[in-house]
Design an enzyme around this catalytic site. Structure first.
Site, PDB file in Angstrom:
ATOM      1  N   ILE A 191       3.683   4.138  -0.909  1.00  0.00           N
ATOM      2  CA  ILE A 191       3.915   4.956  -2.099  1.00  0.00           C
ATOM      3  C   ILE A 191       5.349   5.482  -2.101  1.00  0.00           C
ATOM      4  O   ILE A 191       5.653   6.449  -2.783  1.00  0.00           O
ATOM      5  CB  ILE A 191       2.909   6.129  -2.128  1.00  0.00           C
ATOM      6  N   HIS A 239      -1.321   1.623  -4.379  1.00  0.00           N
ATOM      7  CA  HIS A 239      -1.662   3.046  -4.283  1.00  0.00           C
ATOM      8  C   HIS A 239      -0.703   3.937  -5.053  1.00  0.00           C
ATOM      9  O   HIS A 239      -0.633   5.133  -4.808  1.00  0.00           O
ATOM     10  CB  HIS A 239      -1.714   3.467  -2.805  1.00  0.00           C
ATOM     11  N   ALA A 278       8.486  -4.251  12.790  1.00  0.00           N
ATOM     12  CA  ALA A 278       8.683  -5.090  11.604  1.00  0.00           C
ATOM     13  C   ALA A 278      10.141  -5.503  11.465  1.00  0.00           C
ATOM     14  O   ALA A 278      10.452  -6.666  11.167  1.00  0.00           O
ATOM     15  CB  ALA A 278       8.231  -4.319  10.361  1.00  0.00           C
ATOM     16  N   SER A 288      -2.420  -1.189   9.349  1.00  0.00           N
ATOM     17  CA  SER A 288      -3.541  -1.165  10.300  1.00  0.00           C
ATOM     18  C   SER A 288      -4.706  -2.008   9.791  1.00  0.00           C
ATOM     19  O   SER A 288      -5.642  -2.289  10.532  1.00  0.00           O
ATOM     20  CB  SER A 288      -4.002   0.275  10.533  1.00  0.00           C
ATOM     21  N   GLN A 342       0.853  -1.194   0.000  1.00  0.00           N
ATOM     22  CA  GLN A 342       0.000   0.000   0.000  1.00  0.00           C
ATOM     23  C   GLN A 342       0.885   1.239   0.000  1.00  0.00           C
ATOM     24  O   GLN A 342       0.381   2.349  -0.088  1.00  0.00           O
ATOM     25  CB  GLN A 342      -0.864   0.026   1.256  1.00  0.00           C
ATOM     26  N   CYS A 396       2.109  13.877 -15.849  1.00  0.00           N
ATOM     27  CA  CYS A 396       1.404  15.011 -16.463  1.00  0.00           C
ATOM     28  C   CYS A 396       0.040  14.521 -16.936  1.00  0.00           C
ATOM     29  O   CYS A 396      -0.050  13.554 -17.696  1.00  0.00           O
ATOM     30  CB  CYS A 396       2.205  15.576 -17.632  1.00  0.00           C
ATOM     31  N   CYS A 424       4.887  20.221 -21.617  1.00  0.00           N
ATOM     32  CA  CYS A 424       3.682  20.755 -22.277  1.00  0.00           C
ATOM     33  C   CYS A 424       2.914  21.745 -21.413  1.00  0.00           C
ATOM     34  O   CYS A 424       1.816  22.164 -21.794  1.00  0.00           O
ATOM     35  CB  CYS A 424       2.771  19.608 -22.696  1.00  0.00           C
ATOM     36  N   CYS A 430      -0.062  15.318 -21.163  1.00  0.00           N
ATOM     37  CA  CYS A 430       0.701  14.538 -22.156  1.00  0.00           C
ATOM     38  C   CYS A 430       1.065  13.146 -21.654  1.00  0.00           C
ATOM     39  O   CYS A 430       1.577  12.326 -22.417  1.00  0.00           O
ATOM     40  CB  CYS A 430       1.966  15.292 -22.588  1.00  0.00           C
TER      41      CYS A 430
HETATM   42  P1  NAD Z   1      -1.614   3.014   8.633  1.00  0.00           P
HETATM   43  O1  NAD Z   1      -0.959   4.321   8.870  1.00  0.00           O
HETATM   44  O2  NAD Z   1      -3.089   2.951   8.625  1.00  0.00           O
HETATM   45  O3  NAD Z   1      -1.126   1.963   9.739  1.00  0.00           O
HETATM   46  C1  NAD Z   1       0.220   1.738   9.975  1.00  0.00           C
HETATM   47  C2  NAD Z   1       0.348   0.635  11.026  1.00  0.00           C
HETATM   48  O4  NAD Z   1       1.735   0.394  11.164  1.00  0.00           O
HETATM   49  C3  NAD Z   1      -0.203   0.994  12.402  1.00  0.00           C
HETATM   50  O5  NAD Z   1      -1.235   0.086  12.748  1.00  0.00           O
HETATM   51  C4  NAD Z   1       1.009   0.836  13.337  1.00  0.00           C
HETATM   52  O6  NAD Z   1       0.682   0.090  14.494  1.00  0.00           O
HETATM   53  C5  NAD Z   1       1.979   0.053  12.502  1.00  0.00           C
HETATM   54  N1  NAD Z   1       3.391   0.355  12.773  1.00  0.00           N
HETATM   55  C6  NAD Z   1       3.969   1.553  13.037  1.00  0.00           C
HETATM   56  N2  NAD Z   1       5.291   1.409  13.173  1.00  0.00           N
HETATM   57  C7  NAD Z   1       5.569   0.086  12.987  1.00  0.00           C
HETATM   58  C8  NAD Z   1       6.757  -0.695  12.988  1.00  0.00           C
HETATM   59  N3  NAD Z   1       7.948  -0.130  13.210  1.00  0.00           N
HETATM   60  N4  NAD Z   1       6.663  -2.028  12.769  1.00  0.00           N
HETATM   61  C9  NAD Z   1       5.454  -2.613  12.547  1.00  0.00           C
HETATM   62  N5  NAD Z   1       4.292  -1.914  12.533  1.00  0.00           N
HETATM   63  C10 NAD Z   1       4.355  -0.583  12.742  1.00  0.00           C
HETATM   64  O7  NAD Z   1      -0.992   2.440   7.283  1.00  0.00           O
HETATM   65  P2  NAD Z   1      -1.597   1.474   6.167  1.00  0.00           P
HETATM   66  O8  NAD Z   1      -2.292   0.338   6.779  1.00  0.00           O
HETATM   67  O9  NAD Z   1      -0.480   1.250   5.208  1.00  0.00           O
HETATM   68  O10 NAD Z   1      -2.729   2.283   5.403  1.00  0.00           O
HETATM   69  C11 NAD Z   1      -2.746   3.655   5.200  1.00  0.00           C
HETATM   70  C12 NAD Z   1      -2.378   4.250   3.864  1.00  0.00           C
HETATM   71  O11 NAD Z   1      -1.253   4.993   4.178  1.00  0.00           O
HETATM   72  C13 NAD Z   1      -1.933   3.422   2.717  1.00  0.00           C
HETATM   73  O12 NAD Z   1      -2.857   3.592   1.738  1.00  0.00           O
HETATM   74  C14 NAD Z   1      -0.607   4.066   2.224  1.00  0.00           C
HETATM   75  O13 NAD Z   1      -0.725   4.424   0.855  1.00  0.00           O
HETATM   76  C15 NAD Z   1      -0.507   5.319   3.014  1.00  0.00           C
HETATM   77  N6  NAD Z   1       0.803   5.708   3.539  1.00  0.00           N
HETATM   78  C16 NAD Z   1       1.952   5.271   2.975  1.00  0.00           C
HETATM   79  C17 NAD Z   1       3.162   5.651   3.511  1.00  0.00           C
HETATM   80  C18 NAD Z   1       4.414   5.168   2.833  1.00  0.00           C
HETATM   81  O14 NAD Z   1       4.424   4.977   1.629  1.00  0.00           O
HETATM   82  N7  NAD Z   1       5.487   4.927   3.594  1.00  0.00           N
HETATM   83  C19 NAD Z   1       3.217   6.433   4.654  1.00  0.00           C
HETATM   84  C20 NAD Z   1       2.006   6.875   5.222  1.00  0.00           C
HETATM   85  C21 NAD Z   1       0.788   6.496   4.661  1.00  0.00           C
END
Ligand code: NAD
Length: 246
Positions: A106, A122, A238, A196, A104, A130, A157, A133
């Site tokens: 980005i 996502h 993680a 989450s 998920q 763009c 463009c 174009c």
């Molecule tokens: P979320 O923000 O809803 O949840 C993140 C989860 O990660 C939380 O439940 C938290 O408990 C857990 N967390 C925090 N630190 C952690 C760690 N060190 N180890 C393990 N778990 C940890 O994120 P989501 O579920 O990905 O959904 C939200 C949306 O957020 C997605 O659509 C995404 O596109 C976007 N997003 C992306 C980024 C990125 O690309 N890094 C950052 C913020 C939000």
């Protein structure tokens, strides 16, 4: 290590797996310095998602988004590097264990760690597209414009630029979602890392995997609504759990 038995169990589940899929969220990148949306230190405690992440607001008031990009998004993502958890997933792919990472996120960090097969549900904020174009530009190139031109324009463009990400109010890319569903249906081990599990439709994927017979493991710092379908749950960092796997 807090619980060697459960780590051994995860190791064994990975060894036994023939078709493993990982599903990652913002939590896997938190230890690379990118804030999550939800949680105590999440972005939504400081910024209104209706404004910075909503497609209608983006078109109505593009300056708001591009200021957020300039001040918050770009500096953080530009300096972020993959951490041990991204590296562990990349190594599991290199060993032939992990078939696909569905993300998920980005931020492009999973690819930066060396993973080849990543499905970005996502999009990716490192690409700026763009809308006139169709040309893609790097976020670095667009960032350079922001001191003099806000909102920025396509250098080719003069068309409207938009980060290649799915905003609230937009649909997920159909082909990527179909591939993610298919990977979830055919895997035998589905490993959730740092999500989450509340954003739809992405959060249905662990359920799809479970319904098709996969074992589900969740590694997330906080409890999720799907902990009950998982055979093994770690409420831990993680990188702590994955870092000792490979
Ligand atoms: P979320 O923000 O809803 O949840 C993140 C989860 O990660 C939380 O439940 C938290 O408990 C857990 N967390 C925090 N630190 C952690 C760690 N060190 N180890 C393990 N778990 C940890 O994120 P989501 O579920 O990905 O959904 C939200 C949306 O957020 C997605 O659509 C995404 O596109 C976007 N997003 C992306 C980024 C990125 O690309 N890094 C950052 C913020 C939000």
């Amino acid at each position: 290590m807090s619980d060697p038995t459960r780590h051994d169990l995860l190791q064994r589940m990975i060894e036994e797996s023939k078709r493993m899929v990982a599903f990652t969220g913002a939590g896997i990148s938190a230890e690379s310095g990118i804030p999550t949306y939800r949680g105590d230190d999440g972005l939504w405690n400081k910024y209104d998602p209706v404004k910075f992440a909503n497609i209608n607001h983006f078109f109505k008031q593009p300056d708001y988004y591009w200021n957020f990009f300039k001040e918050v998004r770009y500096p953080v993502i530009h300096r972020a590097r993959p951490n041990k958890a991204h590296a562990a997933l990349a190594q599991l792919e290199q060993k032939g264990k992990l078939k696909t990472v569905i993300t998920q996120n980005i931020d492009g960090l999973q690819q930066a760690a060396g993973s080849q097969h990543v499905l970005e549900l996502h999009g990716n904020t490192r690409r700026i597209v763009c809308l006139k174009c169709g040309q893609c530009h790097s976020m670095e190139d667009v960032y350079e414009q922001l001191d003099t031109r806000l909102p920025p324009l396509c250098p080719d463009c003069n068309g409207t630029l938009k980060p290649d990400v799915v905003f609230f109010g937009e649909s997920l890319p159909t082909d990527v979602l179909e591939d993610a569903i298919s990977a979830s249906q055919s895997c035998d081990l589905f490993l959730v890392v740092g999500s989450s599990l509340v954003v739809q439709p992405a959060a249905t994927l662990p359920v799809t995997a479970r319904q098709h017979g996969a074992r589900v493991v969740i590694i997330n710092r906080d409890p999720t609504p799907l902990d009950g379908i998982a055979e093994l749950v770690f409420h831990s960092s993680a990188s702590e759990v994955l870092g000792c796997l490979v």
